[in-house]
Design an enzyme around this catalytic site. Structure first.
Site, PDB file in Angstrom:
ATOM      1  N   HIS A 121      -7.113   6.495   7.035  1.00  0.00           N
ATOM      2  CA  HIS A 121      -6.235   5.724   7.913  1.00  0.00           C
ATOM      3  C   HIS A 121      -4.782   5.903   7.460  1.00  0.00           C
ATOM      4  O   HIS A 121      -4.521   6.429   6.377  1.00  0.00           O
ATOM      5  CB  HIS A 121      -6.624   4.233   7.926  1.00  0.00           C
ATOM      6  CG  HIS A 121      -6.469   3.539   6.627  1.00  0.00           C
ATOM      7  ND1 HIS A 121      -7.526   3.171   5.816  1.00  0.00           N
ATOM      8  CD2 HIS A 121      -5.356   3.131   5.960  1.00  0.00           C
ATOM      9  CE1 HIS A 121      -7.082   2.580   4.741  1.00  0.00           C
ATOM     10  NE2 HIS A 121      -5.769   2.537   4.789  1.00  0.00           N
TER      11      HIS A 121
HETATM   12  P1  TYD Z   1      -9.914  -0.622   4.241  1.00  0.00           P
HETATM   13  O1  TYD Z   1      -8.465  -0.870   4.048  1.00  0.00           O
HETATM   14  O2  TYD Z   1     -10.341   0.133   5.439  1.00  0.00           O
HETATM   15  O3  TYD Z   1     -10.512   0.089   2.946  1.00  0.00           O
HETATM   16  P2  TYD Z   1     -10.493   1.627   2.500  1.00  0.00           P
HETATM   17  O4  TYD Z   1      -9.226   2.224   2.957  1.00  0.00           O
HETATM   18  O5  TYD Z   1     -10.585   1.548   1.032  1.00  0.00           O
HETATM   19  O6  TYD Z   1     -11.688   2.307   3.020  1.00  0.00           O
HETATM   20  O7  TYD Z   1     -10.648  -2.039   4.192  1.00  0.00           O
HETATM   21  C1  TYD Z   1     -12.053  -2.131   4.172  1.00  0.00           C
HETATM   22  C2  TYD Z   1     -12.435  -3.490   4.723  1.00  0.00           C
HETATM   23  O8  TYD Z   1     -11.889  -4.539   3.920  1.00  0.00           O
HETATM   24  C3  TYD Z   1     -11.932  -3.732   6.139  1.00  0.00           C
HETATM   25  O9  TYD Z   1     -12.998  -4.339   6.882  1.00  0.00           O
HETATM   26  C4  TYD Z   1     -10.808  -4.720   6.005  1.00  0.00           C
HETATM   27  C5  TYD Z   1     -11.099  -5.434   4.697  1.00  0.00           C
HETATM   28  N1  TYD Z   1      -9.876  -5.778   3.971  1.00  0.00           N
HETATM   29  C6  TYD Z   1      -9.396  -7.077   3.986  1.00  0.00           C
HETATM   30  O10 TYD Z   1      -9.993  -7.964   4.598  1.00  0.00           O
HETATM   31  N2  TYD Z   1      -8.249  -7.376   3.304  1.00  0.00           N
HETATM   32  C7  TYD Z   1      -7.562  -6.432   2.623  1.00  0.00           C
HETATM   33  O11 TYD Z   1      -6.509  -6.741   2.002  1.00  0.00           O
HETATM   34  C8  TYD Z   1      -8.048  -5.083   2.624  1.00  0.00           C
HETATM   35  C9  TYD Z   1      -7.328  -3.990   1.897  1.00  0.00           C
HETATM   36  C10 TYD Z   1      -9.205  -4.797   3.306  1.00  0.00           C
END
Ligand code: TYD
Length: 144
Positions: A56
């Site tokens: 992302h």
């Molecule tokens: P994401 O940022 O997509 O993680 P990565 O980039 O490591 O794969 O987040 C994964 C999940 O966690 C998503 O459902 C949103 C949640 N999340 C929160 O609720 N709060 C946060 O601060 C973060 C970073 C993620």
């Protein structure tokens, strides 16, 4: 949005206090050793071998990524150029500017990926579709 490139994303050396017999301590302090004030800290851990994270971009968020333990690879993409960084030192932080796509993979066993973020969590700040990311890069304000 300022249109940053992957070359605006750099490795920052954090403060490191070394003691021969007692190990090390690294310090991050708002307004002093890092380029933005931290509003949120989160960390990834127990990532199974072979898994990848990220995939992302953020519209406004700036981040510092630190391998608090173990190692992993972060690949940055500005729509034109990709740059990969192996993070494996707890005293180094990868500074990621807004508007940069990132993939994180090659996690070692026991890796802890700590993220210092400039803003609180906001789902609307994410771009999770790569084509949408390319459109966003192409259609936004002129390059700086
Ligand atoms: P994401 O940022 O997509 O993680 P990565 O980039 O490591 O794969 O987040 C994964 C999940 O966690 C998503 O459902 C949103 C949640 N999340 C929160 O609720 N709060 C946060 O601060 C973060 C970073 C993620």
């Amino acid at each position: 949005m300022a249109r940053y490139s992957v070359y605006d994303c750099t490795m920052i050396e954090l403060d490191r206090h070394h003691s021969d017999r007692k190990g090390n301590i690294s310090v991050v302090q708002n307004g002093e050793t890092i380029p933005f004030d931290v509003k949120r800290v989160y960390y990834l851990y127990d990532v199974p071998g072979g898994e990848s994270r990220g995939a992302h971009a953020h519209k406004e968020l700036s981040q510092l990524i630190i391998a608090a333990s173990g190692s992993f690879r972060v690949t940055l993409d500005d729509g034109n150029v990709k740059r990969s960084f192996v993070l494996n030192r707890p005293y180094q932080a990868l500074y990621i500017q807004p508007g940069i796509w990132r993939d994180v993979d090659d996690f070692s066993s026991g890796a802890v990926c700590m993220v210092l973020a400039s803003e609180k969590y906001d789902a609307a700040d994410y771009i999770r579709d790569y084509k949408e990311f390319i459109d966003y890069r192409n259609n936004d304000t002129p390059a700086i």
